[in-house]
Design a protein around this motif. Structure first.
Motif, PDB file in Angstrom:
ATOM      1  N   MET A 193       0.848  -1.175   0.000  1.00 58.33           N
ATOM      2  CA  MET A 193       0.000   0.000   0.000  1.00 58.33           C
ATOM      3  C   MET A 193       0.891   1.236   0.000  1.00 58.33           C
ATOM      4  SD  MET A 193      -2.863   1.355   2.755  1.00 58.33           S
ATOM      5  CE  MET A 193      -2.050   0.577   4.081  1.00 58.33           C
ATOM      6  N   LYS A 194       0.556   2.188  -0.808  1.00 58.22           N
ATOM      7  CA  LYS A 194       1.280   3.455  -0.861  1.00 58.22           C
ATOM      8  C   LYS A 194       0.268   4.594  -0.815  1.00 58.22           C
ATOM      9  CE  LYS A 194       5.146   1.648  -3.473  1.00 58.22           C
ATOM     10  NZ  LYS A 194       6.004   1.789  -4.632  1.00 58.22           N
ATOM     11  N   GLN A 195       0.581   5.616  -0.022  1.00 49.23           N
ATOM     12  CA  GLN A 195      -0.261   6.808   0.068  1.00 49.23           C
ATOM     13  C   GLN A 195       0.563   8.003  -0.362  1.00 49.23           C
ATOM     14  OE1 GLN A 195      -3.473   6.688   0.790  1.00 49.23           O
ATOM     15  NE2 GLN A 195      -3.457   4.528   1.314  1.00 49.23           N
ATOM     16  N   LYS A 196      -0.081   8.985  -0.965  1.00 46.08           N
ATOM     17  CA  LYS A 196       0.643  10.153  -1.446  1.00 46.08           C
ATOM     18  C   LYS A 196       0.118  11.434  -0.812  1.00 46.08           C
ATOM     19  CE  LYS A 196       2.054   8.426  -5.923  1.00 46.08           C
ATOM     20  NZ  LYS A 196       2.190   8.756  -7.329  1.00 46.08           N
ATOM     21  N   ALA A 197       1.024  12.355  -0.663  1.00 50.78           N
ATOM     22  CA  ALA A 197       0.693  13.721  -0.252  1.00 50.78           C
ATOM     23  C   ALA A 197       1.695  14.618  -0.975  1.00 50.78           C
ATOM     24  CB  ALA A 197       0.794  13.889   1.255  1.00 50.78           C
ATOM     25  N   SER A 198       1.349  15.871  -1.138  1.00 49.45           N
ATOM     26  CA  SER A 198       2.259  16.785  -1.832  1.00 49.45           C
ATOM     27  C   SER A 198       2.257  18.143  -1.165  1.00 49.45           C
ATOM     28  CB  SER A 198       1.857  16.930  -3.306  1.00 49.45           C
ATOM     29  OG  SER A 198       0.551  17.477  -3.405  1.00 49.45           O
ATOM     30  N   ALA A 199       3.333  18.865  -1.416  1.00 48.48           N
ATOM     31  CA  ALA A 199       3.465  20.231  -0.908  1.00 48.48           C
ATOM     32  C   ALA A 199       4.006  21.118  -2.015  1.00 48.48           C
ATOM     33  CB  ALA A 199       4.396  20.257   0.298  1.00 48.48           C
ATOM     34  N   ILE A 200       3.506  22.326  -2.056  1.00 46.93           N
ATOM     35  CA  ILE A 200       4.014  23.361  -2.970  1.00 46.93           C
ATOM     36  C   ILE A 200       4.465  24.517  -2.099  1.00 46.93           C
ATOM     37  CG2 ILE A 200       3.417  25.004  -4.788  1.00 46.93           C
ATOM     38  CD1 ILE A 200       1.271  22.964  -5.705  1.00 46.93           C
ATOM     39  N   TRP A 201       5.666  25.023  -2.356  1.00 47.66           N
ATOM     40  CA  TRP A 201       6.197  26.157  -1.602  1.00 47.66           C
ATOM     41  C   TRP A 201       6.545  27.264  -2.578  1.00 47.66           C
ATOM     42  CZ3 TRP A 201       6.103  27.227   3.377  1.00 47.66           C
ATOM     43  CH2 TRP A 201       6.827  28.328   3.834  1.00 47.66           C
ATOM     44  N   ASN A 202       6.189  28.507  -2.244  1.00 45.07           N
ATOM     45  CA  ASN A 202       6.486  29.670  -3.071  1.00 45.07           C
ATOM     46  C   ASN A 202       7.222  30.711  -2.248  1.00 45.07           C
ATOM     47  OD1 ASN A 202       4.889  28.871  -5.487  1.00 45.07           O
ATOM     48  ND2 ASN A 202       3.210  28.985  -4.030  1.00 45.07           N
ATOM     49  N   GLY A 203       8.366  31.156  -2.719  1.00 49.31           N
ATOM     50  CA  GLY A 203       9.086  32.243  -2.061  1.00 49.31           C
ATOM     51  C   GLY A 203      10.145  31.762  -1.095  1.00 49.31           C
ATOM     52  N   GLY A 204      10.665  32.721  -0.332  1.00 48.58           N
ATOM     53  CA  GLY A 204      11.701  32.440   0.646  1.00 48.58           C
ATOM     54  C   GLY A 204      11.134  31.804   1.900  1.00 48.58           C
ATOM     55  N   LEU A 205      12.035  31.419   2.797  1.00 48.84           N
ATOM     56  CA  LEU A 205      11.604  30.723   4.004  1.00 48.84           C
ATOM     57  C   LEU A 205      10.659  31.555   4.853  1.00 48.84           C
ATOM     58  CD1 LEU A 205      11.717  28.363   5.997  1.00 48.84           C
ATOM     59  CD2 LEU A 205      13.737  29.436   6.999  1.00 48.84           C
ATOM     60  N   LYS A 206      11.057  32.789   5.194  1.00 51.72           N
ATOM     61  CA  LYS A 206      10.237  33.579   6.127  1.00 51.72           C
ATOM     62  C   LYS A 206       9.115  34.360   5.449  1.00 51.72           C
ATOM     63  CE  LYS A 206      13.425  33.871   9.922  1.00 51.72           C
ATOM     64  NZ  LYS A 206      14.057  34.692  10.926  1.00 51.72           N
ATOM     65  N   ASP A 207       9.288  34.728   4.192  1.00 51.38           N
ATOM     66  CA  ASP A 207       8.237  35.509   3.535  1.00 51.38           C
ATOM     67  C   ASP A 207       7.389  34.671   2.585  1.00 51.38           C
ATOM     68  OD1 ASP A 207      10.127  35.076   1.569  1.00 51.38           O
ATOM     69  OD2 ASP A 207      10.037  37.115   0.766  1.00 51.38           O
ATOM     70  N   GLY A 208       7.743  33.413   2.415  1.00 53.54           N
ATOM     71  CA  GLY A 208       7.010  32.560   1.501  1.00 53.54           C
ATOM     72  C   GLY A 208       5.867  31.829   2.185  1.00 53.54           C
ATOM     73  N   SER A 209       5.193  31.018   1.397  1.00 54.94           N
ATOM     74  CA  SER A 209       4.112  30.193   1.932  1.00 54.94           C
ATOM     75  C   SER A 209       3.886  29.035   0.978  1.00 54.94           C
ATOM     76  CB  SER A 209       2.829  31.004   2.099  1.00 54.94           C
ATOM     77  OG  SER A 209       2.373  31.455   0.833  1.00 54.94           O
ATOM     78  N   GLY A 210       3.116  28.081   1.453  1.00 60.21           N
ATOM     79  CA  GLY A 210       2.865  26.920   0.625  1.00 60.21           C
ATOM     80  C   GLY A 210       1.513  26.311   0.917  1.00 60.21           C
ATOM     81  N   THR A 211       1.257  25.216   0.229  1.00 59.85           N
ATOM     82  CA  THR A 211       0.033  24.456   0.441  1.00 59.85           C
ATOM     83  C   THR A 211       0.371  22.974   0.504  1.00 59.85           C
ATOM     84  OG1 THR A 211      -0.413  24.331  -1.934  1.00 59.85           O
ATOM     85  CG2 THR A 211      -1.473  26.129  -0.714  1.00 59.85           C
ATOM     86  N   ILE A 212      -0.453  22.256   1.257  1.00 51.14           N
ATOM     87  CA  ILE A 212      -0.306  20.817   1.420  1.00 51.14           C
ATOM     88  C   ILE A 212      -1.597  20.161   0.925  1.00 51.14           C
ATOM     89  CG2 ILE A 212      -0.108  18.953   3.111  1.00 51.14           C
ATOM     90  CD1 ILE A 212       1.525  20.904   4.851  1.00 51.14           C
TER      91      ILE A 212
END
Length: 141
Positions: free
Chosen positions: A1-20
């Motif tokens: 069994m395999k499960q997937k999840a993904s993340a997208i990150w935009n920008g720098g560490l402190k001023d950026g953001s992402g989605t999961i």
């Protein structure tokens, strides 16, 4: 069994953001950022998600082990507290503590504690974590 999840990150560490996003779609584009991870801003973060996975995995494992010992829980409530600490030049998840309350009328305390310890040691997420795992397990009649 395999499960997937993904993340997208935009920008720098402190001023950026992402989605999961999870493969099931239960989480879809859920935002996370430096502020939600390190500064207490409302939103999710990787450690919170690990905690949810650990609590859910442990609860299922405990239910199975209790059933094998002829104890059927009415309710298992598990809260995982995941600790992220600065270690050397980076950060590391160093611990996950499980607070567990289980309702099983007439259950034997010793058998319950043995089952809880077995679940803590053997749930797949416990095995995945390279961290100290502690637990407080309370049997409620």
């Amino acid at each position: 069994m395999k499960q997937k999840a993904s993340a997208i990150w935009n920008g720098g560490l402190k001023d950026g953001s992402g989605t999961i996003t999870t493969g099931s779609g239960v989480l879809s584009g859920v935002p996370y950022s430096f502020r939600t991870r390190f500064e207490g801003e409302k939103g999710t973060n990787p450690e919170e998600l690990v905690g949810a996975a650990h609590a859910g995995c442990f609860s299922m494992a405990l239910s199975m082990i209790l059933g094998m010992a002829n104890m059927t829980p009415q309710k298992i409530e598990t809260e995982a507290t995941v600790t992220l600490e600065k270690v050397g030049d980076g950060f590391q998840v160093t611990a996950s503590h499980l607070d567990v309350k289980v309702t099983i009328p007439g259950a034997d305390e010793t058998a319950f504690q043995e089952a809880a310890e077995a679940a803590k040691a053997n749930c797949p997420i416990s095995k995945l974590l390279n961290a100290k795992i502690t637990m407080t397990a309370t049997l409620e009649a």
